[in-house]
Design a protein around this motif. Structure first.
Motif, PDB file in Angstrom:
ATOM      1  N   GLY A  17     -62.418 -21.825  55.276  1.00 22.30           N
ATOM      2  CA  GLY A  17     -62.208 -20.389  55.070  1.00 22.30           C
ATOM      3  C   GLY A  17     -62.026 -19.601  56.343  1.00 22.30           C
ATOM      4  O   GLY A  17     -62.265 -18.407  56.336  1.00 22.30           O
ATOM      5  N   GLY A  18     -61.595 -20.236  57.406  1.00 19.54           N
ATOM      6  CA  GLY A  18     -61.267 -19.495  58.618  1.00 19.54           C
ATOM      7  C   GLY A  18     -60.198 -18.471  58.284  1.00 19.54           C
ATOM      8  O   GLY A  18     -59.369 -18.663  57.399  1.00 19.54           O
ATOM      9  N   ALA A  19     -60.202 -17.388  58.970  1.00 18.61           N
ATOM     10  CA  ALA A  19     -59.250 -16.312  58.662  1.00 18.61           C
ATOM     11  C   ALA A  19     -57.843 -16.729  59.034  1.00 18.61           C
ATOM     12  O   ALA A  19     -57.547 -16.976  60.186  1.00 18.61           O
ATOM     13  N   THR A  20     -57.000 -16.818  58.033  1.00 25.89           N
ATOM     14  CA  THR A  20     -55.582 -17.055  58.281  1.00 25.89           C
ATOM     15  C   THR A  20     -54.808 -15.975  57.556  1.00 25.89           C
ATOM     16  O   THR A  20     -55.235 -15.469  56.526  1.00 25.89           O
ATOM     17  N   TYR A  21     -53.696 -15.637  58.100  1.00 23.63           N
ATOM     18  CA  TYR A  21     -52.871 -14.600  57.518  1.00 23.63           C
ATOM     19  C   TYR A  21     -51.576 -15.229  57.058  1.00 23.63           C
ATOM     20  O   TYR A  21     -50.884 -15.852  57.830  1.00 23.63           O
ATOM     21  N   LYS A  22     -51.271 -15.032  55.789  1.00 21.01           N
ATOM     22  CA  LYS A  22     -50.060 -15.611  55.245  1.00 21.01           C
ATOM     23  C   LYS A  22     -48.885 -14.685  55.505  1.00 21.01           C
ATOM     24  O   LYS A  22     -48.981 -13.497  55.331  1.00 21.01           O
ATOM     25  N   VAL A  23     -47.822 -15.283  55.943  1.00 24.74           N
ATOM     26  CA  VAL A  23     -46.575 -14.549  56.112  1.00 24.74           C
ATOM     27  C   VAL A  23     -45.473 -15.388  55.518  1.00 24.74           C
ATOM     28  O   VAL A  23     -45.619 -16.583  55.338  1.00 24.74           O
ATOM     29  N   ASP A  24     -44.398 -14.762  55.203  1.00 22.68           N
ATOM     30  CA  ASP A  24     -43.227 -15.487  54.746  1.00 22.68           C
ATOM     31  C   ASP A  24     -42.587 -16.078  55.991  1.00 22.68           C
ATOM     32  O   ASP A  24     -41.827 -15.429  56.680  1.00 22.68           O
ATOM     33  N   ASN A  25     -42.911 -17.333  56.289  1.00 21.45           N
ATOM     34  CA  ASN A  25     -42.477 -17.968  57.529  1.00 21.45           C
ATOM     35  C   ASN A  25     -40.958 -18.015  57.642  1.00 21.45           C
ATOM     36  O   ASN A  25     -40.413 -17.812  58.715  1.00 21.45           O
ATOM     37  N   ALA A  26     -40.274 -18.248  56.550  1.00 22.47           N
ATOM     38  CA  ALA A  26     -38.815 -18.302  56.620  1.00 22.47           C
ATOM     39  C   ALA A  26     -38.252 -16.960  57.053  1.00 22.47           C
ATOM     40  O   ALA A  26     -37.314 -16.889  57.827  1.00 22.47           O
ATOM     41  N   ASN A  27     -38.848 -15.883  56.543  1.00 19.54           N
ATOM     42  CA  ASN A  27     -38.397 -14.547  56.914  1.00 19.54           C
ATOM     43  C   ASN A  27     -38.827 -14.178  58.319  1.00 19.54           C
ATOM     44  O   ASN A  27     -38.035 -13.736  59.118  1.00 19.54           O
ATOM     45  N   ALA A  28     -40.124 -14.360  58.628  1.00 19.10           N
ATOM     46  CA  ALA A  28     -40.650 -13.938  59.923  1.00 19.10           C
ATOM     47  C   ALA A  28     -39.979 -14.691  61.061  1.00 19.10           C
ATOM     48  O   ALA A  28     -39.734 -14.143  62.117  1.00 19.10           O
ATOM     49  N   ALA A  29     -39.717 -15.974  60.866  1.00 15.26           N
ATOM     50  CA  ALA A  29     -39.139 -16.762  61.941  1.00 15.26           C
ATOM     51  C   ALA A  29     -37.664 -16.460  62.149  1.00 15.26           C
ATOM     52  O   ALA A  29     -37.100 -16.834  63.165  1.00 15.26           O
ATOM     53  N   SER A  30     -37.026 -15.803  61.195  1.00 14.67           N
ATOM     54  CA  SER A  30     -35.595 -15.573  61.334  1.00 14.67           C
ATOM     55  C   SER A  30     -35.259 -14.135  61.721  1.00 14.67           C
ATOM     56  O   SER A  30     -34.111 -13.740  61.675  1.00 14.67           O
ATOM     57  N   ILE A  31     -36.259 -13.358  62.094  1.00 11.79           N
ATOM     58  CA  ILE A  31     -36.038 -11.967  62.471  1.00 11.79           C
ATOM     59  C   ILE A  31     -36.216 -11.803  63.973  1.00 11.79           C
ATOM     60  O   ILE A  31     -37.185 -12.275  64.541  1.00 11.79           O
ATOM     61  N   VAL A  32     -35.260 -11.116  64.593  1.00 10.66           N
ATOM     62  CA  VAL A  32     -35.376 -10.775  66.006  1.00 10.66           C
ATOM     63  C   VAL A  32     -35.400  -9.257  66.078  1.00 10.66           C
ATOM     64  O   VAL A  32     -34.432  -8.595  65.734  1.00 10.66           O
ATOM     65  N   MET A  33     -36.539  -8.714  66.499  1.00  4.97           N
ATOM     66  CA  MET A  33     -36.680  -7.259  66.592  1.00  4.97           C
ATOM     67  C   MET A  33     -36.230  -6.784  67.965  1.00  4.97           C
ATOM     68  O   MET A  33     -36.442  -7.454  68.971  1.00  4.97           O
ATOM     69  N   TRP A  34     -35.624  -5.625  67.985  1.00  5.33           N
ATOM     70  CA  TRP A  34     -35.171  -4.990  69.216  1.00  5.33           C
ATOM     71  C   TRP A  34     -35.536  -3.523  69.103  1.00  5.33           C
ATOM     72  O   TRP A  34     -34.854  -2.763  68.400  1.00  5.33           O
ATOM     73  N   GLY A  35     -36.633  -3.141  69.698  1.00  7.17           N
ATOM     74  CA  GLY A  35     -37.140  -1.790  69.515  1.00  7.17           C
ATOM     75  C   GLY A  35     -37.609  -1.625  68.085  1.00  7.17           C
ATOM     76  O   GLY A  35     -38.356  -2.448  67.578  1.00  7.17           O
ATOM     77  N   LYS A  36     -37.129  -0.589  67.403  1.00  7.05           N
ATOM     78  CA  LYS A  36     -37.511  -0.349  66.015  1.00  7.05           C
ATOM     79  C   LYS A  36     -36.559  -1.008  65.019  1.00  7.05           C
ATOM     80  O   LYS A  36     -36.756  -0.897  63.825  1.00  7.05           O
ATOM     81  N   THR A  37     -35.500  -1.651  65.520  1.00  4.69           N
ATOM     82  CA  THR A  37     -34.500  -2.219  64.610  1.00  4.69           C
ATOM     83  C   THR A  37     -34.419  -3.731  64.746  1.00  4.69           C
ATOM     84  O   THR A  37     -34.696  -4.302  65.784  1.00  4.69           O
ATOM     85  N   GLU A  38     -34.010  -4.353  63.655  1.00  2.61           N
ATOM     86  CA  GLU A  38     -33.781  -5.793  63.638  1.00  2.61           C
ATOM     87  C   GLU A  38     -32.389  -6.073  64.192  1.00  2.61           C
ATOM     88  O   GLU A  38     -31.422  -5.452  63.781  1.00  2.61           O
ATOM     89  N   LEU A  39     -32.296  -7.002  65.130  1.00  2.00           N
ATOM     90  CA  LEU A  39     -31.014  -7.398  65.690  1.00  2.00           C
ATOM     91  C   LEU A  39     -30.292  -8.261  64.660  1.00  2.00           C
ATOM     92  O   LEU A  39     -30.877  -9.193  64.108  1.00  2.00           O
ATOM     93  N   LYS A  40     -29.036  -7.933  64.390  1.00  2.00           N
ATOM     94  CA  LYS A  40     -28.248  -8.647  63.381  1.00  2.00           C
ATOM     95  C   LYS A  40     -27.041  -9.312  64.025  1.00  2.00           C
ATOM     96  O   LYS A  40     -26.540  -8.843  65.056  1.00  2.00           O
TER      97      LYS A  40
END
Length: 184
Positions: A17-40
């Protein structure tokens, strides 16, 4: 001996039960943020609105028509540039913002473009487990790091391939762990 004990301790902590945070890995790993916007893909830059200014459409006769007011602080992806009317940054949907002192134009860094290209060419499969590294994902931590020193500020034990913060450039020995400590 010590490293074996630490590995077992970490594994047991997570299993019990160690604290882990679930994220949508496919989504999180495929996003590149640049300031407040996602780089496309296809984006050539971004326009940051410094003072309220007008979003315009370029009509077929070459004239400009006002669409709406863009507010100070907003960021827009730029996909094209036209030299008409002193310069027009194409922000998609046939809309433009005029090049002037009210707009700050920037181009993405080579490292962000390279990361976006790598992620688009090697997308993470959606069937992958949420956290394949066995390490917690820190809420609010960036997923892109300039170097191992920056990554270790958030993940002192490094990260395994599949973790949103993993990057091949940080995995010098190509063993699937980025920025791992020497005891690992």
């Amino acid at each position: 001996m010590l490293s074996k004990f630490l590995k077992i301790f970490l594994l047991l902590s997570l299993l019990l039960g160690g604290a882990t945070y679930k994220v949508d890995n496919a989504n999180a790993a495929s996003i590149v943020m640049w300031g407040k916007t996602e780089l496309k893909l296809g984006q050539i830059g971004k326009a940051t609105i410094l003072v309220d200014t007008v979003l315009v459409k370029l009509e077929s006769n070459g004239s400009l028509t006002n669409v709406r007011t863009m507010k100070k602080g907003e960021e827009y992806r730029v996909y094209s540039f036209k030299s008409n009317h002193g310069g027009l940054f194409g922000v998609g949907g046939g809309s433009f913002v005029q090049k002037n002192e009210k707009v700050k134009y920037e181009t993405p860094s080579k490292s962000k473009l390279a990361l976006l290209k790598e992620l688009s060419e090697n997308p993470q499969p959606e069937t992958q487990p949420n956290v394949s590294s066995g390490l917690e994902i820190i809420p609010g931590a960036p997923s892109v790091f300039k170097n191992c020193t920056a990554l270790k500020e958030h993940y002192p034990d490094g990260v395994q391939k599949g973790h949103p913060a993993y990057a091949t450039k940080h995995d010098r020995d190509k063993d699937g762990w980025a920025c791992e400590p020497s005891w690992r």
